[in-house]
Design a protein around this motif. Structure first.
Motif, mmCIF file in Angstrom:
data_model
loop_
_atom_site.group_PDB
_atom_site.id
_atom_site.type_symbol
_atom_site.label_atom_id
_atom_site.label_comp_id
_atom_site.label_asym_id
_atom_site.label_seq_id
_atom_site.Cartn_x
_atom_site.Cartn_y
_atom_site.Cartn_z
ATOM 1 N N THR A 186 1.026 -1.140 -0.013
ATOM 2 C CA THR A 186 -0.070 0.050 -0.037
ATOM 3 C C THR A 186 0.885 1.085 -0.028
ATOM 4 O OG1 THR A 186 -1.726 1.017 1.230
ATOM 5 C CG2 THR A 186 -0.241 -0.012 2.413
ATOM 6 N N ASN A 187 0.328 2.281 -0.043
ATOM 7 C CA ASN A 187 1.082 3.585 -0.198
ATOM 8 C C ASN A 187 1.543 4.191 1.265
ATOM 9 O OD1 ASN A 187 -1.942 4.464 -0.601
ATOM 10 N ND2 ASN A 187 -0.912 6.052 0.691
ATOM 11 N N ALA A 188 2.653 4.558 1.495
ATOM 12 C CA ALA A 188 3.158 5.065 2.683
ATOM 13 C C ALA A 188 2.722 6.699 2.608
ATOM 14 C CB ALA A 188 4.590 4.974 2.878
ATOM 15 N N ASN A 189 3.297 7.520 3.357
ATOM 16 C CA ASN A 189 3.056 9.048 3.209
ATOM 17 C C ASN A 189 3.538 9.685 2.026
ATOM 18 O OD1 ASN A 189 1.823 10.996 5.195
ATOM 19 N ND2 ASN A 189 3.985 11.723 5.811
ATOM 20 N N ASP A 190 4.175 9.245 1.230
ATOM 21 C CA ASP A 190 4.404 9.640 -0.236
ATOM 22 C C ASP A 190 3.100 9.176 -0.831
ATOM 23 O OD1 ASP A 190 6.290 11.345 -2.248
ATOM 24 O OD2 ASP A 190 5.097 9.403 -3.243
ATOM 25 N N ASN A 248 14.541 3.532 -5.049
ATOM 26 C CA ASN A 248 13.886 4.503 -4.481
ATOM 27 C C ASN A 248 12.570 4.252 -3.663
ATOM 28 O OD1 ASN A 248 15.375 6.961 -5.296
ATOM 29 N ND2 ASN A 248 14.620 6.519 -7.385
ATOM 30 N N TYR A 249 12.043 3.034 -4.107
ATOM 31 C CA TYR A 249 10.592 2.704 -3.877
ATOM 32 C C TYR A 249 10.147 1.858 -2.614
ATOM 33 C CZ TYR A 249 10.627 4.512 -8.449
ATOM 34 O OH TYR A 249 10.788 5.120 -9.540
ATOM 35 N N PHE A 250 10.998 1.044 -1.918
ATOM 36 C CA PHE A 250 10.936 0.290 -0.817
ATOM 37 C C PHE A 250 11.405 0.638 0.494
ATOM 38 C CE2 PHE A 250 10.848 -2.411 -4.980
ATOM 39 C CZ PHE A 250 9.649 -2.800 -5.045
ATOM 40 N N THR A 251 11.817 1.728 0.703
ATOM 41 C CA THR A 251 12.402 2.203 1.831
ATOM 42 C C THR A 251 11.696 3.011 2.629
ATOM 43 O OG1 THR A 251 14.751 1.912 0.873
ATOM 44 C CG2 THR A 251 14.782 2.956 2.844
ATOM 45 N N PRO A 252 11.542 2.902 3.971
ATOM 46 C CA PRO A 252 10.732 3.931 4.753
ATOM 47 C C PRO A 252 11.623 5.166 4.850
ATOM 48 C CG PRO A 252 11.973 2.298 6.139
ATOM 49 C CD PRO A 252 12.018 1.981 4.760
ATOM 50 N N GLN A 253 10.962 6.004 5.521
ATOM 51 C CA GLN A 253 11.486 7.577 5.385
ATOM 52 C C GLN A 253 12.488 7.691 6.710
ATOM 53 O OE1 GLN A 253 8.734 10.764 5.933
ATOM 54 N NE2 GLN A 253 9.823 11.965 4.072
ATOM 55 N N PHE A 254 13.476 6.972 6.797
ATOM 56 C CA PHE A 254 14.480 6.933 7.897
ATOM 57 C C PHE A 254 14.959 7.988 8.241
ATOM 58 C CE2 PHE A 254 16.911 5.240 4.405
ATOM 59 C CZ PHE A 254 17.946 5.946 4.304
ATOM 60 N N SER A 255 15.370 8.895 7.057
ATOM 61 C CA SER A 255 15.985 10.033 7.548
ATOM 62 C C SER A 255 15.175 11.061 8.410
ATOM 63 C CB SER A 255 16.705 10.593 6.378
ATOM 64 O OG SER A 255 15.619 11.247 5.465
ATOM 65 N N PHE A 296 12.327 7.077 -0.219
ATOM 66 C CA PHE A 296 11.273 7.562 -0.832
ATOM 67 C C PHE A 296 9.842 7.188 -0.498
ATOM 68 C CE2 PHE A 296 13.118 9.441 -5.045
ATOM 69 C CZ PHE A 296 13.955 10.089 -4.166
ATOM 70 N N GLN A 297 9.792 6.000 0.436
ATOM 71 C CA GLN A 297 8.553 5.484 0.979
ATOM 72 C C GLN A 297 7.336 5.407 0.354
ATOM 73 O OE1 GLN A 297 6.371 8.048 3.534
ATOM 74 N NE2 GLN A 297 7.541 9.998 3.074
ATOM 75 N N ARG A 298 7.633 4.765 -1.039
ATOM 76 C CA ARG A 298 6.456 4.594 -1.850
ATOM 77 C C ARG A 298 5.576 3.383 -1.630
ATOM 78 N NH1 ARG A 298 8.481 9.134 -3.280
ATOM 79 N NH2 ARG A 298 8.664 9.688 -5.650
ATOM 80 N N PHE A 301 8.155 1.756 8.439
ATOM 81 C CA PHE A 301 7.812 0.312 8.298
ATOM 82 C C PHE A 301 9.145 -0.616 7.721
ATOM 83 C CE2 PHE A 301 7.029 2.844 4.400
ATOM 84 C CZ PHE A 301 7.754 2.478 3.567
ATOM 85 N N ALA A 302 9.234 -1.772 7.865
ATOM 86 C CA ALA A 302 10.502 -2.486 7.204
ATOM 87 C C ALA A 302 10.410 -2.616 5.746
ATOM 88 C CB ALA A 302 10.525 -3.777 7.905
ATOM 89 N N GLY A 303 11.326 -2.059 5.066
ATOM 90 C CA GLY A 303 11.175 -2.108 3.655
ATOM 91 C C GLY A 303 11.984 -3.316 3.274
#
Length: 699
Positions: free
Chosen positions: A78-82, A316-323, A341-343, A472-474
């Protein structure tokens, strides 16, 4: 059927695009677009055009459409915050024939248009048509057959992608001869017949297993066999039930034969270690890109010809917004293989479909620990290289973390000093495959921690930064530490087909024929590779970030950030807190199918109401496909094919559930830009009724 005219794209432009987007992974010669169309009617030109076909598949991974049309709106992601492609996940009114722009409610200008796939696939088809129509100009029979094999394969593959997404499309199998064409929208039945015919032709023309235009995996007879089997299975599946009864038996039997060829041609076995498929990527053209299990890949490397608009952007697409998490302890950069990019945010289903104890794929896929690479507050008692972000993937029946609180707002980027602290733990030194630990004993505080469950309730989605969870865990299948700029292109190939799926396709064919024992045997081949092997360190983790060890930027502070950020550890023991440390082998073998299924699958069967042997067997294979192929660019297509998209999205994707509609969302909208360009035979514009007749139901 509506017969109409359209202003076509000149063949020269089509060929120029195809040639200009090629990958030198498969090429030893310089590419150029200076040729006239007559050049591509010569033997030399046709062979050059054949080489260029490899460039067309790179498009699939060059931008936001990579995940929007393949992964969003399903049970897995599903989509994250982006919210760039939110409409493809939520199925709201912005998902329509004209596409979404900022003026029509898109979050930004990067939203995927329904015409993206449509346009690009027809570019590739035009090149294939030129090769097929002019192949007799090639005197050398081996070269001619090679060119025909490639052209039939890509045309079949491109029509496969079009038909899987849109249903019936325009079948154009001759080269364009001018700018005005008569087009007829073919039925879905006619389209699948064309796909199957092309892939059969490719299968027949491919002889032997290796055609090498340069370094890299190339299309072979086994590649054609795999996709022929998938096309036959699609025609025999639920989405085609209104008209496919006369095909089913023979299609399934032919698909089994095609799968068997592909499996035998590639040695009859899978790569031993699941990590070697993705996690152990060490740099450009490394050994794992040449594995026998890989049947098709989009080629990328460090050459400038593979960069640009259709370079590899999938990292770009599977990683949470860790920064942006609390304290800014983890800064992004080229030393971490993915951009935040938290897609694509995994659903609860994507965690719970695994056996958390015995299935190594889970822990070799999900990235659950980030090391501190930015000591933002020296008074906090945290040093560079300590775990800064920890994702605990516990199960519903685990109550270890029930009493812990996470702050009143439960916002991951806004932890308070005390309320956000989970248990302290002992943290070993940087992991190796045989040593290191991350276990729940008194030791070190970790500032950002996630759990999936408290008190038997799924709480991971409550860790929100308004409006939606971005903690989330990417997954790590696209991570690439070889990038030379933070937002530069990735340099690794993108796997598009591999032998594990071939086994699962054959298993599904057996299920549809009622041969459950043969299906179970194929499934067990895939599950055997997923088991922990004796001696494995279950808390060891790796991903493509390790390519940074060979990156020219790996000096000074960048080298330190790489070492501090990537600790090579996962949260296996924190997530399974009752389990003693072990290096014993595990077992995932099925012994009864489909009457008795693993607990995680039984819970899914209950959630979706699957009760008959056939429903249980089919949905188990869909579960197994998730465990094996999570994030591998085909989930929407698979669920649409099997008639399970609506049920599974409603059950497991909270963002998709309110709007997804049966009879509409199993197909994509035909692009309005295409329909608006159509003309009647007399040159007049189509009426509104004629335009509506071209469109898929509900749009």
């Amino acid at each position: 059927m509506n017969k109409i005219k359209n202003i076509g794209i000149g063949l020269l432009a089509v060929v120029a695009l195809s040639m200009g987007s090629c990958s030198k992974d498969f090429l030893d010669e310089e590419l150029t677009t200076k040729y006239s169309t007559e050049y591509f009617e010569t033997a030399e030109g046709l062979e050059a055009l054949t080489v260029s076909l490899y460039g067309n598949i790179r498009w699939h991974f060059g931008y936001e459409w990579a995940y929007g049309i393949t992964l969003y709106g399903t049970d897995e992601f599903t989509n994250a915050n982006d919210l760039t492609n939110e409409m493809w996940n939520t199925y709201d009114s912005r998902l329509g024939p004209i596409g979404a722009t900022t003026s029509t409610g898109a979050a930004n200008g990067n939203a995927t248009s329904p015409n993206a796939l449509w346009n690009e696939m027809y570019y590739g088809i035009a090149s294939c048509n030129t090769i097929i129509a002019n192949a007799d100009k090639i005197d050398d029979e081996d070269v001619r057959n090679r060119c025909l094999a490639h052209a039939y394969f890509l045309r079949g593959y491109n029509y496969y992608r079009l038909t899987a997404q849109y249903g019936g499309v325009v079948l154009q199998t001759e080269p364009a001869s001018g700018v005005v064409r008569n087009f007829t929208r073919s039925t879905e039945e006619e389209c699948w017949a064309q796909v199957i015919s092309d892939l059969r032709n490719a299968y027949d023309y491919f002889e032997g297993e290796v055609y090498t235009y340069g370094k890299g995996i190339t299309w072979t007879k086994a590649t054609a066999a795999h996709f022929l089997a998938k096309a036959l299975l699609f025609r025999a599946s639920e989405r085609c039930d209104d008209w496919n009864s006369s095909y089913k038996q023979s299609d399934l039997e032919e698909a089994i034969d095609a799968c068997s060829y592909a499996i035998t041609a590639r040695g009859g076995k899978l790569t031993d270690n699941y990590s070697d498929l993705y996690a152990n990527w060490t740099g450009v053209d490394c050994d794992i890109e040449q594995l026998d299990e890989i049947l098709m890949a989009a080629g990328h490397n460090a050459d400038s010809s593979t960069s640009g608009r259709f370079g590899n952007r999938t990292y770009n697409y599977f990683t949470p917004q860790f920064s942006n998490f609390s304290g800014s302890w983890v800064k992004r950069g080229v030393w971490i293989g993915g951009m935040d990019f938290q897609r694509c945010r995994p659903t609860e289903y994507s965690y719970e479909v695994y056996d958390h104890v015995n299935d190594a794929r889970m822990w070799k896929t999900f990235k659950t620990v980030y090391g501190v690479n930015n000591v933002a507050d020296a008074t906090a008692g945290i040093e560079a290289g300590d775990p800064g972000i920890v994702m605990i993937l516990n199960t519903k029946d685990d109550h270890t973390y029930d009493s812990y609180t996470f702050g009143a707002s439960k916002q991951a980027p806004n932890w308070t000093d005390d309320a956000g602290r989970l248990p302290e733990w002992t943290v070993g030194s940087r992991q190796t495959e045989t040593s290191g630990s991350l276990t729940a004993e008194t030791g070190q505080w970790v500032p950002n921690s996630l759990v999936l469950y408290q008190n038997g309730e799924y709480v991971a989605s409550s860790f929100t930064s308004q409006p939606i969870c971005n903690f989330f865990a990417g997954i790590n299948k696209t991570d690439d530490g070889s990038r030379t700029a933070e937002k530069g292109d990735a340099h690794r190939d993108v796997t598009m087909a591999r032998l594990a799926e071939t086994f699962l396709v054959r298993a599904e064919c057996y299920v549809r024929l009622g041969n459950y024992s043969s299906a179970m045997a194929d499934i067990n081949v895939v599950r055997a590779r997923a088991e922990w092997k004796s001696g494995e360190n279950r808390s060891y983790y790796s991903d493509g970030s390790q390519a940074f060890e060979n990156n020219s930027l790996n000096t000074g502070s960048s080298a330190e950030k790489y070492i501090y950020s990537n600790l090579n550890m996962n949260t296996y023991y924190l997530s399974n807190p009752d389990l003693e440390v072990t290096t014993e082998a595990s077992s995932l073998e099925l012994t009864s199918f489909p009457s008795v299924l693993p607990d995680e699958d039984e819970a899914i069967m209950t959630a979706i109401g699957a009760s008959s042997d056939y429903e249980r067997a089919l949905n188990f294979i869909l579960d197994e496909r998730s465990r094996e192929l999570l994030g591998e660019w085909q989930r929407w297509e698979t669920l649409s094919r099997t008639g399970t998209l609506i049920t599974r999205a409603k059950a497991f994707n909270a963002e998709a559930a309110p709007n997804i509609t049966a009879g509409k969302h199993e197909l994509r909208p035909i692009p309005q830009t295409f329909i608006d360009g159509l003309l009647n035979d007399d040159g007049s514009n189509l009426t509104e009724a004629q335009k509506e007749a071209w469109q898929n139901p509900g749009y």
